[in-house]
Design an enzyme around this catalytic site. Structure first.
Site, PDB file in Angstrom:
ATOM      1  N   CYS A  22       0.822  -1.123  -0.056  1.00 20.55           N
ATOM      2  CA  CYS A  22       0.047   0.089  -0.047  1.00 20.55           C
ATOM      3  C   CYS A  22       1.061   1.093   0.011  1.00 20.55           C
ATOM      4  CB  CYS A  22      -0.764  -0.020   1.245  1.00 20.55           C
ATOM      5  SG  CYS A  22      -1.923   1.690   1.245  1.00 20.55           S
ATOM      6  N   ASP A  53      -0.423  -5.774   0.713  1.00 24.48           N
ATOM      7  CA  ASP A  53      -1.509  -6.349   0.264  1.00 24.48           C
ATOM      8  C   ASP A  53      -1.460  -7.460  -0.254  1.00 24.48           C
ATOM      9  OD1 ASP A  53      -3.160  -4.024   0.888  1.00 24.48           O
ATOM     10  OD2 ASP A  53      -2.470  -2.728  -0.670  1.00 24.48           O
TER      11      ASP A  53
END
Length: 168
Positions: A44, A51
């Protein structure tokens, strides 16, 4: 926490990634290839947290197929790349469409929940109706169905009428 910025939004969209290699399809008729990448990881750009996702690439090749080892190297490069989930899916689609020029393609990213929210993003090519003048697909790539000239008569790729070969 700082607000989201245009820099966050554009993060990872234009970063250099390993080249996607291709090989020539040996079959002129439509067939579908489904590639599942269950351990996709990116970062991110706002929080720096990882992620995790399962990416699924589904496509009908025209003349080229993606070489899987190059796809693995390409996908693994995202592990250290700050990029939003929506940009991941659209970037993967755009890069694959540019490399392969498929008849059609979809990329789906099912991202693991963070903060109790699960996100699934899907992008498709072509994005506009086939046959519409000036139709463009992912990342501004012109649809092969729109831009490619019809093959000469007798081609193994298309019938004389320019459509799919008739079943015998």
């Amino acid at each position: 926490m700082a607000r989201y910025t245009d820099r966050h939004a554009a993060s990872g969209v234009r970063d250099a990634l390993p080249k996607l290699e291709t090989w020539p399809s040996q079959h002129p008729s439509d067939y579908e290839i489904v590639i599942t990448i269950p351990e996709f990881t990116s970062i991110c750009p706002k929080t720096g947290l990882p992620d995790f996702a399962t990416l699924t690439v589904t496509y009908v090749p025209d003349r080229r197929c993606v070489e899987l080892k190059s796809l693995k190297k390409y996908v693994n490069a995202y592990r250290s790349l700050g990029i939003f989930n929506e940009n991941v899916v659209n970037r993967v689609l755009g890069d694959l469409v540019r490399a392969l020029r498929p008849r059609r393609m979809a990329v789906r990213g099912a991202f693991a929940p963070r903060g109790g929210i699960q996100t699934t993003v899907e992008a498709r090519f072509p994005r506009a109706e086939a046959g519409v003048a000036g139709a463009t697909g992912a990342a501004g790539v012109t649809s092969p169905r729109v831009s490619r000239r019809r093959s000469p008569a007798g081609s193994s790729r298309r019938s004389e009428g320019g459509g799919r070969p008739k079943a015998r």
